[in-house]
Design a protein around this motif. Sequence first.
Motif, short mmCIF file in Angstrom:
data_model
loop_
_atom_site.label_atom_id
_atom_site.label_comp_id
_atom_site.label_asym_id
_atom_site.label_seq_id
_atom_site.Cartn_x
_atom_site.Cartn_y
_atom_site.Cartn_z
N ARG A 113 -1.51 16.38 -6.56
CA ARG A 113 -2.92 16.23 -7.35
C ARG A 113 -2.25 14.82 -7.82
N PRO A 114 -3.17 14.29 -8.16
CA PRO A 114 -3.06 12.64 -8.92
C PRO A 114 -2.15 13.50 -10.82
N ASN A 115 -0.92 12.42 -10.89
CA ASN A 115 -0.97 12.42 -12.62
C ASN A 115 -2.49 12.15 -12.87
N VAL A 116 -2.56 13.03 -14.22
CA VAL A 116 -3.36 13.27 -14.66
C VAL A 116 -3.43 12.71 -15.80
N LEU A 117 -4.50 11.14 -16.14
CA LEU A 117 -4.55 9.81 -16.74
C LEU A 117 -5.14 10.01 -18.00
N PRO A 118 -4.76 9.89 -19.06
CA PRO A 118 -6.08 10.31 -20.11
C PRO A 118 -7.29 9.21 -20.17
N ASP A 119 -8.61 10.36 -20.33
CA ASP A 119 -9.79 9.55 -20.14
C ASP A 119 -10.64 8.59 -19.32
N VAL B 188 -11.33 11.52 -9.99
CA VAL B 188 -11.30 12.22 -8.80
C VAL B 188 -11.51 11.82 -7.43
N PHE B 189 -11.78 10.58 -6.95
CA PHE B 189 -12.43 9.76 -5.68
C PHE B 189 -10.73 9.31 -5.17
N ALA B 190 -9.89 9.95 -4.92
CA ALA B 190 -8.64 9.47 -3.93
C ALA B 190 -8.59 8.45 -3.34
N ARG B 191 -10.00 8.90 -2.43
CA ARG B 191 -9.22 7.81 -1.26
C ARG B 191 -9.16 6.77 -1.66
N ASP B 192 -10.21 6.21 -2.67
CA ASP B 192 -10.27 4.47 -2.14
C ASP B 192 -8.91 3.74 -2.83
N ILE B 193 -7.97 4.71 -3.61
CA ILE B 193 -6.90 3.89 -4.34
C ILE B 193 -5.36 3.99 -3.57
N GLY B 194 -5.60 4.43 -1.64
CA GLY B 194 -4.41 4.27 -0.94
C GLY B 194 -4.93 5.24 -0.02
N PHE B 195 -4.66 4.68 1.35
CA PHE B 195 -4.97 4.86 2.55
C PHE B 195 -3.65 4.85 3.53
N ILE C 163 -2.61 4.46 7.52
CA ILE C 163 -3.01 4.09 8.62
C ILE C 163 -1.71 4.09 9.66
N GLY C 164 -2.05 5.26 10.55
CA GLY C 164 -0.38 5.68 11.69
C GLY C 164 1.43 6.01 10.35
N ASP C 165 1.94 5.96 10.21
CA ASP C 165 3.31 5.72 9.73
C ASP C 165 2.98 4.90 8.25
N LYS C 166 1.75 4.12 8.09
CA LYS C 166 1.98 3.77 7.11
C LYS C 166 1.11 3.86 5.66
N PHE C 167 1.51 3.50 4.32
CA PHE C 167 0.33 3.50 3.68
C PHE C 167 0.22 2.22 2.64
N ILE C 168 -0.82 2.40 2.93
CA ILE C 168 -1.83 1.06 2.52
C ILE C 168 -1.71 0.85 1.46
N VAL C 169 -1.09 0.31 0.23
CA VAL C 169 -1.75 -0.36 -1.17
C VAL C 169 -3.15 -0.87 -1.77
N PRO C 170 -4.12 -0.62 -1.86
CA PRO C 170 -4.50 -1.54 -1.50
C PRO C 170 -5.05 -2.48 -2.95
N ALA D 178 -9.07 0.14 -10.69
CA ALA D 178 -7.09 -0.31 -11.07
C ALA D 178 -5.93 0.27 -11.30
N GLU D 179 -6.50 0.65 -12.49
CA GLU D 179 -5.48 1.76 -13.12
C GLU D 179 -5.18 2.88 -12.42
N GLU D 180 -6.46 3.64 -11.51
CA GLU D 180 -6.10 5.25 -10.56
C GLU D 180 -4.79 5.10 -10.13
N LYS D 181 -4.79 4.19 -9.43
CA LYS D 181 -3.20 3.74 -8.86
C LYS D 181 -2.13 4.15 -9.35
N ASP D 182 -1.84 3.80 -10.62
CA ASP D 182 -1.36 4.70 -11.66
C ASP D 182 -0.78 6.46 -10.95
N GLY D 183 -1.82 6.99 -11.43
CA GLY D 183 -2.26 8.28 -10.95
C GLY D 183 -0.83 8.96 -9.65
N ILE D 184 -0.71 8.01 -8.66
CA ILE D 184 0.21 8.41 -7.80
C ILE D 184 1.24 8.11 -7.45
#
Length: 305
Positions: A73-79, A83-90, A92-99, A106-112
């Motif tokens: 689960r992501p670290n909880v960021l206040p306020d 919910v939608f973790a799919r969009d902040i990273g994905f 493909i193969g053996d690569k993690f893409i940070v989009p 944008a700040e959602e990415k800090d949770g992972i």
Amino acid sequence: MINILIKDETAPLKSVVLGTGESFGGVPAIEEAYDPKSREHILDGTFPKEEDIIKEMEAVASALKKHGVQVYRPNVLPDTNQVFARDIGFVIGDKFIVPNIIDDRAEEKDGINFLLDQINPDQVLRMPKGAYAEGGDVMPWKEKLYIGYSEDEDYNKYQVSRTNRAGVEFLRDQFPNCEFYAFELKKSDTDPKENALHLDCCFQPIGNDQCIIYKGGFKNEKDYDLLVGHFGKENCIEITRDEMYYMNSNVFSISPEVIISEQGFTRLNEELERRGFIVERVPYAETAKMEGLLRCSTLPLERAY
């Protein structure tokens, strides 16, 4: 270290990030809504409550753990709506893409970040400035890579356009061995029944060779025809405009045999079972009011091959 490997949408799932409803910020002001379905529910006074989202997401976590999946689960960021973790990273193969994603999210990415710290740095790709994508638009499928996007005219016009041509080209350059297919999606900032927010809002592979698809989500009919050609008409579960609105294509596969689906998708769930799938039914109708469902809430890290 965390292992990552994703080649398709349905191989047996080993680990996944599931978003969180905790401290999600409550009901946004109408000017803060960045999709038409959220806007609709804000105006109607029916926007979901935090306790209901948490309850629904825990039902998904239970279904995943029942099948032996490691759930992060992501670290909880206040306020912050996480919910939608799919969009902040994905993956493909053996690569993690940070989009790069829209500024509102944008700040959602800090949770992972804590997860990225546990992935081999050589396996992490960061999109360059000007290239945008959200994970709901990106689907590895065996030797293929399906991507939903908007050309610049639509990308600059619609708030709901989340993946641009530059994002598509970045992924094409990074994965030259994939058969590459990019589809323009139909967009509307005002009518959720005319808006395919992401590719997974109108299309998703299931099983080994089947898919759920909504013809009206594609801007160009030839793209729908191409996908039907890839899977075969008999292997496509066609959904209606209203079923698209309720996110029927946004289920989530634990394996080729097991699918998590919203309990209210009666026709779809019966059709899936008729085709031999095991359907794990969960309540997710409140979360769906934010124009996302089960695939949107999950970021698979590793499947078994």
